[in-house]
Design an enzyme around this catalytic site. Structure first.
Site, PDB file in Angstrom:
ATOM      1  N   CYS A 154       0.807  -1.237   0.000  1.00 14.40           N
ATOM      2  CA  CYS A 154       0.000   0.000   0.000  1.00 14.40           C
ATOM      3  C   CYS A 154       0.836   1.282   0.000  1.00 14.40           C
ATOM      4  O   CYS A 154       0.541   2.219  -0.752  1.00 14.40           O
ATOM      5  CB  CYS A 154      -0.952  -0.001   1.202  1.00 14.40           C
ATOM      6  SG  CYS A 154      -0.262  -0.734   2.700  1.00 14.40           S
TER       7      CYS A 154
ATOM      8  N   HIS B 256      -3.026   6.279   4.554  1.00 14.75           N
ATOM      9  CA  HIS B 256      -1.599   6.423   4.847  1.00 14.75           C
ATOM     10  C   HIS B 256      -1.148   7.801   4.358  1.00 14.75           C
ATOM     11  O   HIS B 256      -1.528   8.232   3.263  1.00 14.75           O
ATOM     12  CB  HIS B 256      -0.771   5.382   4.077  1.00 14.75           C
ATOM     13  CG  HIS B 256      -0.912   3.975   4.576  1.00 14.75           C
ATOM     14  ND1 HIS B 256      -1.663   3.624   5.677  1.00 14.75           N
ATOM     15  CD2 HIS B 256      -0.365   2.821   4.102  1.00 14.75           C
ATOM     16  CE1 HIS B 256      -1.572   2.300   5.861  1.00 14.75           C
ATOM     17  NE2 HIS B 256      -0.804   1.792   4.919  1.00 14.75           N
TER      18      HIS B 256
END
Ligand code: L14
Length: 344
Positions: free
Chosen positions: A132, A252
């Site tokens: 990710c 994130h």
């Protein structure tokens, strides 16, 4: 009547945090499906789920589950993928694998459609979905590398707990309440990776995601180094990462320093990013506008802002990159790859 071919799909790890998002995307994007089956470990088999108003029973994934399947989306952990993806591939299935099991395998393409879509066709039955943190970073690096050639990248991440699964979300909320109630926090989940020591995540920042490797970097950090080179198709790009877990649920964030081989122009950087696929530029300091994890949650794009020339060197740029780790970082990138396959 459309001539769109309809596909037989399998979703492996249907009950996980990523699996749930994959199912939602297949529904909302109306993926061309003939038949779909939902598979999991023995533990979750027998559970029911609703897909497009039909109820399905989740079946235990075995090699034979893949007979007749054309595309399988795996997000049930590396151990499941290692065993079952080759079995599925043997049966003619194209596997899109969300785990780290095959990412660095030279026979497996590692794909971010905004960066290297041409690699999708080069598969031998398995296509790997990157980590990710790497995915959202390379989406932003690609247009800049094409224009100025990237020499090196220094990145610090601020990673959401949802990356470590539903149990880590629960743990963060539980710990937060424990702190507010002034009772013992008793850390129990993070860092993940079968580690003996657990740390408090509530009101904290943990500079460890996954185990440590021999060079002092963690596996998560080395994934950013190695996967970036492979996806960008350029072994000369150096990446030094520090990956940190923060008490954010979804999204994130990354502070990224990029050093170019060639001269660059900051305004041109902004326009390259604004016009690149999959990117939303959010960069208006006078109005305090920059990407925030809370704004990126639930959205497919990669958000970039805080773009500025580095004051310590000649050809350095700083920026802030944010994306929903379960979407572009996982489920959306995988479904995007499936859509490319369906488009032919
Ligand atoms: O490499 O714990 O796919 O946030 C994704 C989740 C690595 C760990 C991967 C996390 C994992 C990451």
């Amino acid at each position: 009547m459309s001539n769109q071919k309809l596909y037989n799909l399998a979703v492996v790890g249907a009950t996980g945090a990523v699996g749930e998002q994959i199912i939602k995307l297949l529904e909302t994007r109306d993926f061309p499906i003939n038949e779909i089956k939902f598979l999991s470990s023995a533990r979750s088999a027998g559970k029911k789920l609703t897909f497009k108003d039909h109820e399905y029973v989740i079946e235990e994934a075995t090699p034979d589950s893949f007979d007749g399947v054309e595309i399988a989306l795996f997000s049930a952990g590396g151990d499941v993928s290692k065993v079952l993806a080759p079995e599925a591939a043997k049966r003619g299935v194209v596997c899109i694998d969300n785990t780290s099991a095959f990412r660095m395998d030279p026979n497996t393409p590692l794909v971010v459609p905004e960066v290297n879509p041409e690699q999708i066709k080069a598969h031998n039955g398995i296509i790997a979905n990157p980590n990710c943190s790497t995915t959202q970073m390379v989406v932003a690096l690609k247009p800049l590398h094409d224009r100025y050639s990237i020499k090196r990248v220094i990145v610090s991440t601020y990673q959401a707990v949802s990356g470590a699964g539903a149990s880590a979300i629960k743990e963060t909320l539980r710990q937060t309440k424990a702190v507010l109630d002034q009772v013992d926090v008793n850390p129990d989940v993070l860092p993940v990776g079968g580690l003996p020591v657990k740390h408090q995540i509530a009101f904290n920042a943990i500079p460890q995601i996954d185990k440590f490797t021999d060079n002092g970097y963690t596996y998560e950090e080395m994934k950013m180094t190695n996967e970036t080179k492979k996806i960008m198709g350029d072994e000369s790009i150096e990446v030094s990462a520090t990956c940190v877990r923060v008490p954010v649920i979804y999204g994130h964030s990354e502070s990224v320093y990029v050093e170019f081989n060639n001269e660059f122009d900051v305004e041109e950087v902004k326009s390259l990013l604004a016009n690149a696929p999959g990117i939303t530029l959010v960069d208006d300091p006078t109005n305090q506008l920059y990407p925030l994890a809370t704004d990126s949650a639930g959205k497919p794009d990669v958000f970039v802002g805080r773009i500025r020339r580095d004051i310590t060197g000649e050809k350095g740029l700083n920026m802030w990159i944010v994306s929903d780790n379960l979407l572009k970082g996982a489920a959306w990138n995988a479904v995007q790859i499936a859509e490319y396959i369906a488009k032919g």
